[in-house]
Design a protein around this motif. Structure first.
Motif, PDB file in Angstrom:
ATOM      1  N   ASP A 221      32.664  38.938  29.847  1.00 33.82           N
ATOM      2  CA  ASP A 221      32.254  40.300  29.968  1.00 33.82           C
ATOM      3  C   ASP A 221      33.151  41.238  30.067  1.00 33.82           C
ATOM      4  OD1 ASP A 221      29.569  39.165  29.995  1.00 33.82           O
ATOM      5  OD2 ASP A 221      29.294  39.278  31.956  1.00 33.82           O
ATOM      6  N   GLY A 222      34.277  41.069  30.540  1.00 32.41           N
ATOM      7  CA  GLY A 222      35.632  41.861  30.676  1.00 32.41           C
ATOM      8  C   GLY A 222      36.308  42.407  29.615  1.00 32.41           C
ATOM      9  N   PHE A 223      35.458  42.328  28.190  1.00 30.17           N
ATOM     10  CA  PHE A 223      36.055  42.585  27.142  1.00 30.17           C
ATOM     11  C   PHE A 223      35.013  43.546  26.250  1.00 30.17           C
ATOM     12  CE2 PHE A 223      38.549  38.700  28.461  1.00 30.17           C
ATOM     13  CZ  PHE A 223      39.964  39.303  28.182  1.00 30.17           C
ATOM     14  N   LEU A 243      40.161  56.176  29.182  1.00 30.18           N
ATOM     15  CA  LEU A 243      38.818  56.092  29.603  1.00 30.18           C
ATOM     16  C   LEU A 243      38.542  55.282  30.787  1.00 30.18           C
ATOM     17  CD1 LEU A 243      37.160  54.982  26.255  1.00 30.18           C
ATOM     18  CD2 LEU A 243      37.215  57.422  27.180  1.00 30.18           C
ATOM     19  N   SER A 244      37.703  55.757  31.804  1.00 33.39           N
ATOM     20  CA  SER A 244      37.921  55.143  32.903  1.00 33.39           C
ATOM     21  C   SER A 244      37.060  53.716  32.923  1.00 33.39           C
ATOM     22  CB  SER A 244      36.791  55.753  33.802  1.00 33.39           C
ATOM     23  OG  SER A 244      36.459  55.224  34.904  1.00 33.39           O
ATOM     24  N   GLY A 264      31.837  46.075  35.373  1.00 31.74           N
ATOM     25  CA  GLY A 264      30.872  46.875  36.153  1.00 31.74           C
ATOM     26  C   GLY A 264      31.067  48.390  35.728  1.00 31.74           C
ATOM     27  N   HIS A 265      31.878  48.932  34.744  1.00 28.26           N
ATOM     28  CA  HIS A 265      32.235  49.976  34.182  1.00 28.26           C
ATOM     29  C   HIS A 265      31.377  50.028  32.866  1.00 28.26           C
ATOM     30  CE1 HIS A 265      35.032  51.174  37.180  1.00 28.26           C
ATOM     31  NE2 HIS A 265      34.924  52.427  36.580  1.00 28.26           N
ATOM     32  N   GLN A 269      29.764  52.910  26.592  1.00 26.81           N
ATOM     33  CA  GLN A 269      29.167  54.220  26.291  1.00 26.81           C
ATOM     34  C   GLN A 269      30.199  55.257  26.139  1.00 26.81           C
ATOM     35  OE1 GLN A 269      26.079  54.791  25.844  1.00 26.81           O
ATOM     36  NE2 GLN A 269      25.343  52.907  26.464  1.00 26.81           N
ATOM     37  N   ALA A 270      31.371  55.272  26.987  1.00 25.69           N
ATOM     38  CA  ALA A 270      32.525  56.394  26.955  1.00 25.69           C
ATOM     39  C   ALA A 270      33.256  56.191  25.553  1.00 25.69           C
ATOM     40  CB  ALA A 270      33.328  56.040  28.081  1.00 25.69           C
ATOM     41  N   LEU A 271      33.343  54.792  25.087  1.00 32.27           N
ATOM     42  CA  LEU A 271      33.896  54.440  23.948  1.00 32.27           C
ATOM     43  C   LEU A 271      33.396  55.121  22.763  1.00 32.27           C
ATOM     44  CD1 LEU A 271      36.449  52.837  22.431  1.00 32.27           C
ATOM     45  CD2 LEU A 271      34.634  51.144  22.113  1.00 32.27           C
TER      46      LEU A 271
END
Lengths: 297, 267
Positions: A221-223, A243-244, A264-265, A269-271
């Motif tokens: 999940d962290g990738f 990016l945050s 959790g981030h 979407q930001a990408l």
């Protein structure tokens, strides 16, 4: 339902342990990828399950039957590596024999041969001899023999090795369609291919089981993995790191970028916004790492 | 039944392939030459004292006495030659029961659908049936020759034909079984034939040495396939079947060894 069970299954060639006390239980369902480096024991395992070779120790059951049981005829089939049809006879004649050996009458066998050749899009080649076909077509014919009688379990050993992209696509589509009716176990070095087709993965190394589980591991999940065919590499990495939630960005092979994120981030979407803003086109975006990165990265 | 499908497929392997037809044509030509240049003239001039001596020189005392046991000269000549020639042809024509399919990987497709025992026995039965066809073909050709050259002998020859046929069928049985065994152990038909011939010769020398050094052991005289041929050629009529247990026993032993090898071999 358990389709394969092995208990301490071993195969030794002299002092070489091709398979070393393998305990494995596989369930029916989505295609299963069988992976590992050369010499890991993939072909040995498939050969043992098909009864082509005898184990040095241990036992195995396929579909609840001991390996080699006649009850498996028509239920288990395989596309063995480096196995070729007899060059002297037509495809139709040989597949017809296989169908009759599975208990079909001659008329049913003829219909079944037509059906499987139609499935692999080789109806026109029925009367040809294997030598008249290309390597890719011969592979598809071998796959057709594996589909005779609608078996429950189909083992494919390197089904796309050395084949051109059009034939690879045909085989891939075929496996995807047929996997609704049968469970496939596919041994291959093409991890991209396996990721597209399979739901779980068995990873062997030096004859031992290293990992068995879903192809999309929850620990991933962290990738994020994004494939960008043509972006300014340094600029993308710089912008992306801003990016945050992004912890790190690394360039992988084939234009893939591996983005390590804080859990959790919503970095994806930001990408996507970042890519849209800069006019950078992406090929695909995967939550998690590619299979190759996960196993060998 | 898979065993019969596999046996039937042996005929397909012979009659529906170029290789099979070449073998049939080659046998036909060789046999035609043999019939025309050996059996026909030999039978015609057998009464000549000079040729009688010549034939005795070729066939030896055994062949000469065998000729006198049969009423039809052509049938007698066929009997002597077929007893020694057909086993050699069997060692060539029945050599590819398992070998090339195993090397090519085709056997894997079969093993997924039939047991190794079914494949082994199916191939053996199919090849044996082909050998029976060869016996019938050669025998009928000799009968045709008699009908053409010496019609007065045809009724005698027809009466003798079943004895000859039954005996040749028994003689070839262990040779087909021998080729089934060596075919499992070989990687090609040529290698199987080579293994069979070399193995036969080595065993023959070995048995001779054991007999000479430690013998005599009468039972060792019957170990090799075809060991009864010397005795068989001296007999005629249905007395010939007195020796039938020998090829049958050879066949059972060779098939058991071949079946064991087949069950254990890697494909």
């Amino acid at each position: 339902m358990s389709i394969i069970n092995t208990q301490g299954l071993s195969k030794h060639y002299g002092s070489v342990k091709a398979l070393d006390a393998l305990d494995l239980s596989l369930e029916a369902g989505e295609p299963i990828a069988l992976i590992g480096p050369n010499g890991a024991g993939k072909t040995t395992l498939l050969s043992l399950l098909c009864g082509f070779i005898r184990p040095s120790a241990g036992a195995a059951q396929v579909l609840g039957e001991n390996v080699g049981s006649r009850a498996l005829s028509g239920k288990l089939s395989a596309l063995p590596q480096d196995a070729h049809l007899d060059p002297r006879f037509s495809v139709q004649r040989q597949l017809g024999l296989f169908a009759r050996l599975q208990g079909m009458k001659s008329s049913d066998a003829k219909r079944e041969v037509q059906r499987v050749l139609d499935t692999v899009q080789l109806t026109d080649s029925a009367s040809k001899k294997p030598g008249e076909l290309s390597h890719g077509m011969r592979k598809r014919v071998s796959l057709a023999q594996a589909l005779i009688g609608k078996p429950e379990l189909i083992l494919l050993d390197e089904p796309t090795a050395g084949i051109d992209p059009p034939n690879v696509k045909i085989i891939r589509d075929l496996v995807r369609n047929e996997s609704k009716n049968a469970t496939f176990i596919i041994s291959s070095h093409n991890l991209d291919e396996l990721e597209k087709l399979c739901g779980s993965v068995v990873y062997l190394s030096e004859g031992k089981l290293v990992e068995y589980g879903p192809i999309e591991a929850t620990s991933d999940d962290g990738f994020l993995t994004v494939r960008l065919p043509s972006v300014p590499e340094e600029q993308f990495i710089r912008e992306c790191r801003k990016l945050s939630g992004v912890l790190d960005v690394q360039r992988q092979a084939q234009g893939d970028y591996l983005i390590k994120q804080t859990e959790g981030h919503a970095v994806d979407q930001a990408l996507l916004s970042l890519l849209a803003k800069n006019g950078w086109r992406y090929r695909h975006l995967i939550k998690g790492r590619s299979l190759e990165e996960r196993l060998y990265g | 039944m898979p065993i019969f499908s596999i046996a039937r497929n042996e005929f397909a392997r012979l009659f529906f392939s170029r290789h099979g037809w070449l073998a049939i044509i080659a046998l036909g030509l060789i046999w035609a030459v043999f019939l025309n240049y050996v059996i026909r003239p030999a039978a015609q001039y057998l009464s000549s004292p000079d040729l009688g001596i010549f034939l005795e020189a070729i066939l030896g005392r055994i062949g000469s006495s065998a000729l006198s046991n049969w009423q039809s000269t052509e049938m007698a000549l066929y009997w002597v030659f077929a007893l020694y020639l057909l086993p050699f042809f069997t060692m060539i024509s029945a050599a590819d029961q398992i070998a090339s399919d195993k090397t090519r990987g085709t056997m894997r497709f079969l093993v997924l659908r039939a047991s190794r025992t079914q494949i082994f026995l199916g191939r053996f039965i199919g090849q044996y049936c082909i050998q029976l066809l060869i016996i019938l073909f050669t025998l009928l050709s000799v009968l045709a020759l008699i009908a053409f050259n010496a019609p007065e002998n045809i009724s005698t020859a027809l009466a003798e034909a079943p004895v000859v046929c039954a005996n040749l069928a028994l003689v070839l049985l262990p040779y087909v079984a021998l080729m089934a065994l060596v075919s499992v152990l070989s990687s090609s038909a040529r290698q199987a034939t080579l293994f069979a011939i070399v193995g036969w010769i080595v065993l023959w020398f070995l048995l001779g040495y054991v007999q000479g050094r430690f013998g005599p052991f009468p039972i060792l005289d019957w170990v090799l396939p075809g060991s009864q041929l010397g005795s068989l050629v001296r007999l005629s009529g249905w007395d010939t079947l007195n020796l039938a247990p020998i090829p049958l026993l050879h066949t059972v032993v060779l098939l058991a060894l071949g079946w064991f090898a087949m069950r254990r071999c890697d494909l």
